[in-house]
Design a protein around this motif. Sequence first.
Motif, short mmCIF file in Angstrom:
data_model
loop_
_atom_site.label_atom_id
_atom_site.label_comp_id
_atom_site.label_asym_id
_atom_site.label_seq_id
_atom_site.Cartn_x
_atom_site.Cartn_y
_atom_site.Cartn_z
N CYS A 7 0.85 -1.19 0.00
CA CYS A 7 0.00 0.00 0.00
C CYS A 7 0.89 1.24 0.00
O CYS A 7 2.02 1.20 0.45
N VAL A 8 0.35 2.30 -0.56
CA VAL A 8 1.04 3.58 -0.60
C VAL A 8 0.06 4.63 -0.11
O VAL A 8 -1.11 4.64 -0.51
N THR A 9 0.55 5.51 0.74
CA THR A 9 -0.28 6.59 1.26
C THR A 9 0.52 7.88 1.20
O THR A 9 1.75 7.86 1.35
N TYR A 10 -0.16 8.97 0.97
CA TYR A 10 0.47 10.30 0.96
C TYR A 10 -0.24 11.15 2.00
O TYR A 10 -1.45 11.07 2.14
N PHE A 11 0.54 11.95 2.71
CA PHE A 11 -0.05 12.82 3.72
C PHE A 11 0.75 14.11 3.82
O PHE A 11 1.93 14.15 3.44
N ASN A 17 0.60 14.37 11.71
CA ASN A 17 0.41 13.18 10.88
C ASN A 17 1.41 12.06 11.19
O ASN A 17 1.27 10.95 10.71
N THR A 21 0.90 7.77 10.80
CA THR A 21 1.74 6.77 10.14
C THR A 21 1.94 5.55 11.02
O THR A 21 2.00 4.43 10.52
N LEU A 24 -1.18 3.49 10.61
CA LEU A 24 -1.22 2.85 9.30
C LEU A 24 -0.28 1.65 9.23
O LEU A 24 -0.65 0.58 8.75
N GLU A 66 5.39 10.50 1.42
CA GLU A 66 4.90 9.22 0.91
C GLU A 66 5.30 8.12 1.88
O GLU A 66 6.45 8.06 2.33
#
Length: 142
Positions: A7-11, A17, A21, A24, A66
Amino acid sequence: MKYENECVTYFAAKSQNESLTRVLVTSFLATYDPTVSEITDVKTAVSEAVTNAIIHGYEGQDGMVELFCGYAEETIYIEVADKGKGIGDITRAMEPLYTSKPELERSGMGFTIMEAFMEGIMVVSTPNLGTRVSMYKKLSRE
């Protein structure tokens, strides 16, 4: 590499934040029955990498971070990347107690902590283009 799951997440590069992480990564890891110690190790290393991206990569400016999580062959792979200012001298930045922000009372132990809690770490950085920290840890499957 072919991952069994990823999975890839951007914040946004905001300090609040950093706790996101950890949640997540814990959620991603939970599927693979890690030990409590393994979860703690990975969360700690990710926290350090994300904090570095926010504080050193973007220096208070807007930007995105990322977070990549991958799993293959009983190993968790994590990457944290920014498109911030980059690191001019990676070898020096990875020295224990070195900090480029002494005025912020930084300990200079971020990379040292990542190396201690993960089995491998690689840092790739280009000044003015950003930094990518790649880490992995084999899970014990106890």
